[in-house]
Design a protein around this motif. Structure first.
Motif, short mmCIF file in Angstrom:
data_model
loop_
_atom_site.label_atom_id
_atom_site.label_comp_id
_atom_site.label_asym_id
_atom_site.label_seq_id
_atom_site.Cartn_x
_atom_site.Cartn_y
_atom_site.Cartn_z
N SER A 26 0.84 -1.20 0.00
CA SER A 26 0.00 0.00 0.00
C SER A 26 0.88 1.25 0.00
N VAL A 27 1.63 1.41 -1.10
CA VAL A 27 2.58 2.52 -1.20
C VAL A 27 1.89 3.78 -1.73
N PHE A 28 1.07 3.61 -2.76
CA PHE A 28 0.45 4.77 -3.38
C PHE A 28 -0.76 5.22 -2.56
N THR A 29 -1.03 6.52 -2.67
CA THR A 29 -2.24 7.03 -2.04
C THR A 29 -3.47 6.30 -2.58
N LYS A 30 -3.43 6.04 -3.89
CA LYS A 30 -4.48 5.25 -4.52
C LYS A 30 -3.78 4.30 -5.49
N ASP A 31 -4.23 3.06 -5.57
CA ASP A 31 -3.58 2.08 -6.42
C ASP A 31 -3.70 2.51 -7.88
N GLY A 32 -2.57 2.95 -8.45
CA GLY A 32 -2.58 3.47 -9.80
C GLY A 32 -2.93 2.43 -10.85
N PHE A 33 -2.64 1.16 -10.57
CA PHE A 33 -2.95 0.12 -11.55
C PHE A 33 -4.46 -0.11 -11.64
N GLU A 34 -5.11 -0.05 -10.49
CA GLU A 34 -6.57 -0.18 -10.50
C GLU A 34 -7.22 1.05 -11.14
N SER A 35 -6.68 2.23 -10.85
CA SER A 35 -7.25 3.48 -11.38
C SER A 35 -7.15 3.56 -12.90
N ASN A 36 -6.06 2.96 -13.45
CA ASN A 36 -5.81 3.06 -14.88
C ASN A 36 -6.25 1.83 -15.66
N LYS A 37 -7.02 0.97 -15.03
CA LYS A 37 -7.44 -0.27 -15.66
C LYS A 37 -8.21 -0.03 -16.96
N ASP A 38 -9.17 0.88 -16.95
CA ASP A 38 -9.98 1.12 -18.14
C ASP A 38 -9.12 1.62 -19.30
N SER A 62 13.20 -1.25 -11.68
CA SER A 62 13.59 0.15 -11.56
C SER A 62 12.41 1.08 -11.87
N THR A 63 11.69 0.75 -12.93
CA THR A 63 10.52 1.56 -13.30
C THR A 63 9.49 1.56 -12.18
N TYR A 64 9.23 0.39 -11.65
CA TYR A 64 8.23 0.27 -10.59
C TYR A 64 8.68 1.02 -9.33
N ASN A 65 9.95 0.89 -8.95
CA ASN A 65 10.44 1.56 -7.75
C ASN A 65 10.39 3.08 -7.90
N THR A 66 10.63 3.57 -9.12
CA THR A 66 10.52 5.02 -9.37
C THR A 66 9.10 5.50 -9.12
N TYR A 67 8.16 4.72 -9.60
CA TYR A 67 6.76 5.09 -9.40
C TYR A 67 6.38 5.04 -7.92
N LYS A 68 6.96 4.11 -7.18
CA LYS A 68 6.69 4.03 -5.74
C LYS A 68 7.24 5.26 -5.03
N GLU A 69 8.46 5.65 -5.42
CA GLU A 69 9.09 6.81 -4.79
C GLU A 69 8.31 8.10 -5.06
N ASP A 70 7.78 8.19 -6.29
CA ASP A 70 7.00 9.38 -6.65
C ASP A 70 5.60 9.36 -6.03
N ASN A 71 5.21 8.19 -5.55
CA ASN A 71 3.89 8.02 -4.94
C ASN A 71 2.75 8.31 -5.91
N LYS A 72 3.03 8.09 -7.21
CA LYS A 72 1.99 8.29 -8.21
C LYS A 72 2.38 7.54 -9.47
#
Length: 558
Positions: free
Chosen positions: A38-50, A125-135
């Motif tokens: 639960s790193v992101f404020t909102k799960d970006g993968f679920e939000s961008n599913k559509d 690396s890509t995933y960890n960058t997104y975690k650090e940015d929290n978005k």
């Protein structure tokens, strides 16, 4: 290159640890990502599913493919077949699923494969960058989705079929490969959706000793932590035997103890009984005679580095992937580096025999066939290459050479008299076949085992029994010589009522006699430089007589 995974050698005196080989498919690898998901404020993968669904569907239906942040996916890419089967739904629908897939790709190293083949570093690396940015934006989520699917597809295929083509290593290879029908897009969709952590269990080889190779690979990573250094133990110009003292003896004890499979009461420079027994066991597990003497060859085996050990194991894990999981209930297995023949029945060895194989320049091919008959007091038809390169020069010097060596000439199907001179014959013009008559000095000995194949390879007896005393036994022109061929003939033929007495009568007659096997016997000529045997669940390592480990490791790096 041979291999010495002393970490898997049989115990001598009670060892400090006991590494039990896990059940097939049960090797547990450590998680790579252990942070809370639960790193992101909102799960970006679920939000961008559509968005992901629309993008994939459009790319597939229009045939335009997708240009993502880090990769380009042509519409013919296998990933689109998977998404079509999945109604264009994404597989990695939330952070937890993404991390689970990344862990599986990282753990490919424990299958002897390279995580970098599956874009592991880029994805992580890509995933960890997104975690650090929290978005994470929609294009970034799409990029990770597609990278993971393409990588998991590639990894699953490598795991099941092997990364390399065995024919590139062994041109004569004709074994049944794992069936492509068993790894369908529909099956992958099921695993990608729910059972991603079960992919290694489901698709890795089911050969009995694969789990032992995997455990040994994991253990090899801990060798240096246990004190197994890459520092070479020197050869001091003489053999060391029980009772000797030398600084070399202390280094040998340290090296063996670092494997955790050997234990010594004292780490000193005295060659005591404990070391003598340990060296014998070590030698048996690295393809040497168990003499208990520390000689130059034994030190060379002890001096293999952890990296060399890992590569030997990885090469043999790749070989396992080339075989179908369906083996016959009964078959003969010849393993070239081990110089052995084994008769397997219902998974158990019921007969074992030592052999001699082809030299480096005349390699015994790796293939499967069927033993059809046993020939006693065989004629030897001299291969043309031997006739013109080895015998013809002798005939030019001595026209009576054939008669002196119990041989004769054939022209077509007829035996002919030798010409008075062979001066006019050459490699390109020699219209004869040379045959050797049956007898105790015949090059094939007293018995031959035929299994029709395009390479004119067969098994046979040999008068040169002294060669079986050597650790390295690659002396033939490609055929396989047996140490106790009459015993093996009795073993095979007794199943159809032929007695040892009858075999002896045939041999003593010195007349050629062919006996067909009522039940043809599959024979598999293989090449494994390490595997388990003798039912002790420990790995044995053998000299890589044809240097094919090196070819496999180089191929796995590409």
């Amino acid at each position: 290159m041979g291999g010495v995974s002393v970490a898997c050698s049989k115990k001598s005196t009670p060892a400090k640890t006991t590494a039990k080989v896990p059940d097939k498919g049960a090797v547990k690898v450590p998680d790579i990502i252990k942070d809370p998901v639960s790193v992101f404020t909102k799960d970006g993968f679920e939000s961008n599913k559509d968005f992901i669904i629309q993008k994939i569907q459009k790319a597939d239906t229009t045939g335009n493919g997708i240009v993502a942040r880090t990769s380009i996916y042509n519409y013919t890419s296998p990933v689109f077949k998977l998404y079509k089967k999945n109604a264009y739904q994404p597989f990695w629908t939330n952070q937890s699923r993404v991390e689970e897939a990344i862990n599986v790709l990282k753990a490919s190293q424990y299958e002897g494969l390279n995580p970098q083949d599956y874009n592991y570093k880029v994805i992580e690396s890509t995933y960890n960058t997104y975690k650090e940015d929290n978005k994470i934006d929609e294009e970034e989520a799409l990029d990770i989705e597609l990278m993971l699917t393409a990588s998991m597809y590639k990894y699953t295929n490598h795991l099941y079929f092997g990364k390399l083509d065995p024919v590139a290593i062994y041109p004569e290879w004709n074994y049944q490969r794992p069936s492509k029908d068993l790894i369908t897009d529909s099956l992958l969709v099921i695993y990608f959706n729910k059972n991603i952590d079960q992919i290694p269990v489901r698709f890795r080889p089911q050969i009995a000793f694969y789990a032992s190779l995997q455990t040994a690979l994991i253990n090899a990573d801990s060798l240096e932590a246990n004190g197994f250094t890459s520092k070479e133990i020197p050869y001091i110009g003489k053999k060391l035997v029980k009772g000797d003292t030398s600084f070399v003896i202390l280094e040998v004890k340290k090296r063996l103890q670092a494997t955790t499979e050997y234990s010594f009461n004292e780490l000193n420079n005295v060659f005591d009984e404990q070391l003598f027994q340990s060296v014998k066991i070590f030698q048996e597990h690295v393809g040497l005679h168990g003499t208990g003497v520390i000689d130059k060859t034994t030190l060379a085996k002890l001096n293999y580095t952890p990296a060399q050990i890992r590569n030997t194991i990885r090469a043999n894990m790749e070989r396992c992937r080339w075989f179908s999981n369906e083996l016959p209930n009964e078959y003969i297995l010849v393993n070239i580096p081990d110089y052995t023949l084994s008769h397997f029945k219902n998974g158990k060895v019921i007969y074992n025999e030592t052999v001699i194989v082809g030299k480096q320049l005349n390699q015994t091919p790796v293939f499967q066939a069927t033993i059809s008959n046993v020939e006693f007091n065989p004629y030897w038809t001299v291969p043309r290459s031997i006739a013109v390169k080895e015998i013809l020069p002798s005939l030019k010097k001595d026209p009576q050479y054939l008669e002196k060596h119990n041989m004769f000439l054939m022209e077509g199907d007829k035996e002919i008299a030798s010409p008075p001179s062979f001066a006019g014959y050459s490699d390109s013009y020699f219209p004869f076949t040379i045959k050797e008559k049956p007898g105790p000095k015949n090059s094939l000995g007293q018995v031959k085992f035929s299994f029709p194949n395009p390479y004119s390879i067969y098994m046979h007896d040999t008068p040169a029994k002294y060669l079986f005393d050597n650790d390295v036994r690659s002396y033939s022109h490609g055929c396989i010589r047996l140490h106790n061929p009459l015993k093996f003939a009795d073993h095979l033929l007794s199943q159809q009522g032929v007695t040892e007495k009858r075999i002896d009568e045939i041999v003593q007659s010195e007349k050629n006699y062919v006996m067909a096997l009522e039940t043809k016997m599959p024979i598999m000529i293989s090449y494994f430089t390490c595997y388990t045997k003798k039912g002790d669940n420990r790995l044995y390592f053998f000299y890589d007589v044809y240097d094919s480990d090196k070819k496999i490791i180089e191929g796995l790096k590409k």
